[in-house]
Design a protein around this motif. Structure first.
Motif, short mmCIF file in Angstrom:
data_model
loop_
_atom_site.label_atom_id
_atom_site.label_comp_id
_atom_site.label_asym_id
_atom_site.label_seq_id
_atom_site.Cartn_x
_atom_site.Cartn_y
_atom_site.Cartn_z
N HIS A 21 -1.38 6.55 5.42
CA HIS A 21 -1.35 5.43 6.36
C HIS A 21 -1.84 4.15 5.69
CE1 HIS A 21 -0.17 7.09 10.28
NE2 HIS A 21 -0.70 8.23 9.84
N THR A 22 -2.91 4.26 4.92
CA THR A 22 -3.45 3.09 4.23
C THR A 22 -2.45 2.53 3.23
OG1 THR A 22 -5.70 3.93 4.46
CG2 THR A 22 -5.35 2.26 2.77
N LEU A 23 -1.80 3.41 2.48
CA LEU A 23 -0.79 2.97 1.52
C LEU A 23 0.37 2.29 2.22
CD1 LEU A 23 -0.81 6.07 -0.86
CD2 LEU A 23 -1.67 3.77 -1.39
N CYS A 24 0.77 2.81 3.37
CA CYS A 24 1.85 2.18 4.14
C CYS A 24 1.44 0.79 4.63
CB CYS A 24 2.24 3.05 5.33
SG CYS A 24 3.12 4.57 4.90
N GLN A 25 0.23 0.69 5.17
CA GLN A 25 -0.25 -0.59 5.70
C GLN A 25 -0.35 -1.65 4.62
OE1 GLN A 25 -3.90 0.68 7.54
NE2 GLN A 25 -2.91 1.05 9.52
N GLY A 31 9.94 1.03 0.99
CA GLY A 31 10.86 1.47 2.03
C GLY A 31 10.21 2.02 3.29
N ALA A 32 8.87 2.10 3.32
CA ALA A 32 8.18 2.62 4.51
C ALA A 32 8.32 1.61 5.64
CB ALA A 32 6.72 2.89 4.20
N GLU A 33 8.65 2.11 6.83
CA GLU A 33 8.83 1.26 8.00
C GLU A 33 7.97 1.77 9.14
OE1 GLU A 33 12.93 1.27 9.05
OE2 GLU A 33 13.60 0.73 7.03
N ILE A 41 8.75 7.19 6.25
CA ILE A 41 8.72 7.04 4.80
C ILE A 41 9.99 7.65 4.24
CG2 ILE A 41 7.45 7.64 2.71
CD1 ILE A 41 4.97 7.95 4.62
N PRO A 42 10.70 6.92 3.38
CA PRO A 42 11.91 7.50 2.79
C PRO A 42 11.58 8.81 2.08
CG PRO A 42 11.77 5.16 2.28
CD PRO A 42 10.47 5.55 2.92
#
Length: 163
Positions: A21-25, A31-33, A41-42
């Motif tokens: 979650h932290t990496l996505c934020q 490509g994470a949406e 995540i792709p």
């Protein structure tokens, strides 16, 4: 395109779901949406390099004490354990948010002593009579001889004096 959830990405990459979650934020996963409350995540996305680690050694942020981690990932808090319950103290109060290590500290303190009773509560413990008998059996198991009898307090349970 196939997408995976943060839980699936965590299992695939061998890291925690919280870290995903932290990496996505932070925009570190290409490509994470975000869709509502979750991230998509792709499926072909690669695990980003960990920018926190340089040369295989963890670099702590300035102003923080270095942490010692054991082989099984538990952080030893020997100084806190030593000061946890100073001699003569009858009550120790611990207040911190989730994830700050309160339970780990309690476990380390309990392991270093032989007069600690650990009582885990569940839904049944909202019944005062059950709780008192559970407490009594735990105390007797750990401390042996004891001048505490749960049955002595049962008459006060419903009178409002013991709640």
């Amino acid at each position: 395109m196939q997408y995976i959830t943060p839980k699936e990405a965590a299992a695939k990459w061998g890291i925690s779901q919280r870290r995903v979650h932290t990496l996505c934020q932070k925009g570190r996963i290409r490509g994470a949406e975000r869709h509502g409350w979750t991230w998509l995540i792709p499926g072909t996305a690669n695990k980003p390099d960990d920018a926190r680690i340089k040369s295989g050694r963890y670099i702590s942020p300035k102003g923080h004490l270095p942490l010692l981690a054991t082989g099984d990932g538990i952080i030893l808090r020997s100084r806190l354990v030593e000061n946890f319950a100073p001699p003569g103290s009858k009550l120790t109060y611990i207040h911190a948010g989730a994830g700050y290590g309160k339970t780990t500290l309690m476990i380390q303190y309990a392991q270093s002593r032989n007069d600690v009773v650990w009582l885990s509560l569940d839904d049944r413990d909202s019944d005062t009579a059950y709780f008192l008998s559970h407490l009594e059996s735990s105390l007797r198991e750990k401390l042996g001889r004891l001048e505490f009898y749960a049955a002595d307090y049962i008459p006060f349970v419903h009178s409002g004096r013991l709640v």
